[in-house]
Write an enzyme that holds these catalytic residues in place. Structure first.
Site, short mmCIF file in Angstrom:
data_model
loop_
_atom_site.label_atom_id
_atom_site.label_comp_id
_atom_site.label_asym_id
_atom_site.label_seq_id
_atom_site.Cartn_x
_atom_site.Cartn_y
_atom_site.Cartn_z
N LYS A 9 2.97 -20.27 3.97
CA LYS A 9 3.02 -21.62 3.40
C LYS A 9 2.86 -21.60 1.88
CE LYS A 9 1.23 -23.75 7.65
NZ LYS A 9 0.24 -24.70 8.22
N TYR A 49 8.42 -29.93 11.93
CA TYR A 49 7.14 -30.49 12.38
C TYR A 49 7.31 -31.76 13.23
CZ TYR A 49 4.19 -27.33 9.59
OH TYR A 49 3.51 -26.23 9.09
N ASN A 112 -3.93 -23.57 5.53
CA ASN A 112 -4.28 -22.47 6.44
C ASN A 112 -3.30 -21.29 6.40
OD1 ASN A 112 -2.19 -23.56 7.92
ND2 ASN A 112 -3.45 -24.22 9.65
N HIS A 115 2.19 -20.39 9.23
CA HIS A 115 2.64 -21.00 10.48
C HIS A 115 3.15 -19.89 11.39
CE1 HIS A 115 4.87 -23.50 13.35
NE2 HIS A 115 5.82 -22.57 13.25
N GLU A 126 12.67 -22.87 16.34
CA GLU A 126 12.33 -22.74 14.92
C GLU A 126 13.18 -21.67 14.23
OE1 GLU A 126 8.09 -22.17 14.98
OE2 GLU A 126 7.72 -24.20 15.71
#
Ligand code: DAT
Ligand code: MG
Length: 150
Positions: A9, A49, A112, A115, A126
């Site tokens: 990310k 998402y 975090n 992904h 995805e």
């Protein structure tokens, strides 16, 4: 062969953790089958998402993932979906054990680091969002016989 999608990310790219994070999966034995640096559009982020649409954190999540470039990778290997999730750790870094990416590198659920697809169906969906079939490469590695039987 089983495949999954990971995304380093924006905070991972900004903090200079791309190589470190990818190295963990490489060292585990997984093969990089696809890899690119992209700046996600809002449309792509919304599709990625979609399952979280309507949740309180959704708008912030989409704003964040589109805020600066990310690294997307297709990883391949036996059990790669579940094992990648184990190596990534629980969603909240504060609850993630040491030794996991999130446990070692993160503090905040919104930051975090990474992904990872949460199952075979989401991995297929995805991967197709981020990579054309021609961008996912099949190639032999001599090291494979030392890592897992085919
Ligand atoms: P994961 O990334 O572990 O699969 P998820 O799919 O439930 O977790 O959520 C996707 C992302 O949304 C997650 O990585 C960070 C963000 N997120 C999840 N729950 C959140 C919350 N309670 N507050 C803020 N952000 C959250
Ligand atoms: Mg998820």
């Amino acid at each position: 062969m089983e495949r999954t999608l990971i995304i380093v990310k924006p905070e991972g790219v900004q903090r200079g953790l791309v190589g470190h994070v990818l190295a963990r999966f490489e060292a585990k034995g997984f093969k990089i089958a696809g890899l690119k640096l992209i700046h996600m559009s809002r449309e792509l982020a919304e599709r990625h998402y979609a399952e979280h649409q309507g949740k309180p954190f959704y708008e912030g999540l989409v704003a964040h993932i589109t805020s600066s470039p990310v690294v997307v990778a297709v990883l391949e290997g036996p059990g790669v979906v579940a094992t990648t999730r184990l190596l990534i750790g629980p969603t909240k870094p504060a609850e993630a054990p040491a030794g996991t990416v999130r446990g070692d590198l993160g503090l905040d659920v919104g930051l975090n680091i990474i992904h990872g697809s949460d199952g075979d169906a989401s991995a297929q969906r995805e991967i197709a969002l981020f990579f054309t079939p021609a961008e996912v490469l099949a190639y032999p590695r001599a090291v494979d016989r030392w890592i897992a039987s085919a």
